[in-house]
Design a protein around this motif. Structure first.
Motif, mmCIF file in Angstrom:
data_model
loop_
_atom_site.group_PDB
_atom_site.id
_atom_site.type_symbol
_atom_site.label_atom_id
_atom_site.label_comp_id
_atom_site.label_asym_id
_atom_site.label_seq_id
_atom_site.Cartn_x
_atom_site.Cartn_y
_atom_site.Cartn_z
ATOM 1 N N SER A 83 0.837 -1.172 -0.045
ATOM 2 C CA SER A 83 0.201 0.112 0.017
ATOM 3 C C SER A 83 0.940 1.258 0.141
ATOM 4 N N GLU A 111 -6.823 3.545 -1.857
ATOM 5 C CA GLU A 111 -7.941 3.124 -1.606
ATOM 6 C C GLU A 111 -8.412 2.114 -2.345
ATOM 7 N N SER A 116 -9.888 -0.902 2.251
ATOM 8 C CA SER A 116 -10.042 -0.894 3.572
ATOM 9 C C SER A 116 -10.941 -2.149 3.879
ATOM 10 N N ASP A 117 -12.155 -2.502 3.325
ATOM 11 C CA ASP A 117 -13.034 -3.387 3.629
ATOM 12 C C ASP A 117 -12.722 -4.728 2.645
#
Length: 188
Positions: free
Chosen positions: A55, A103, A122-123
């Motif tokens: 990331s 993202e 993120s999820d």
């Protein structure tokens, strides 16, 4: 650095260049090389680790097994597994890349209907899929995160992908079995 496992395939440094992560295809693992301490630690995963990326904020490293279909999220500092997941709509995940804003993660996948999956970083939710005319291999993303470029070695071309609208913009014939790809900024 000795990884002491078979098949070091792809590698990615963390943005601070303090650690290097190596996807070990035949070794079914990811090796974490700490450049400061000179230590190497191997995290056992599943056979077929081929895709890997860090990331932009240096917090996570994602790795994918084309054989099991599993995507693993590692803590980039400790090497501990944060998450493991599969999605039946994304068989045989391969190369991957985070968008510049961190993202989303684009994952190239194979199978009978190949494509590029777009995951929320993120999820881990699948946000979309861009179907491809044939299997792709290596991917890179523009600085603005709106366009991706994907090689197709078996077809001697690359595709340009519109990430805003989840579609193929164009096909560019390259010849010569294109494999790796990287965008380079112009001199002006």
């Amino acid at each position: 650095w000795e990884t002491n496992t078979a098949g070091g395939w792809m590698l990615v440094p963390t943005p601070d260049d303090e650690r290097i992560f190596v996807a070990n295809l035949e070794g079914g693992s990811v090796s974490l090389i700490d450049r400061i301490s000179e230590s190497v630690r191997t995290v056992p995963l599943t056979f077929g680790q081929v895709g890997i990326d860090a990331s932009p904020d240096g917090a996570e490293v994602w790795s994918a097994s084309f054989q099991s279909g599993e995507i693993t999220v590692l803590d980039a500092t400790t090497g501990l597994v944060r998450a493991r997941f599969t999605d039946q709509r994304v068989p045989s995940p391969g190369r991957m890349q985070f968008t510049p804003d961190g993202e989303q993660v684009l994952v190239v996948y194979g199978g009978p209907a190949p494509g590029v999956a777009i995951f929320n970083a993120s999820d881990r939710a699948l946000e979309g899929v861009i179907p491809l005319p044939s299997g792709g291999k290596c991917i890179t993303i523009s600085k603005d995160g709106r366009t991706a470029y994907l090689t197709h070695p078996a077809g001697d071309y690359l595709t340009v992908l519109d990430l805003d609208n989840h579609r193929v913009l164009m096909r560019i014939e390259t010849g010569g079995t294109p494999d790796g790809i990287r965008l380079v900024a112009g001199s002006s």
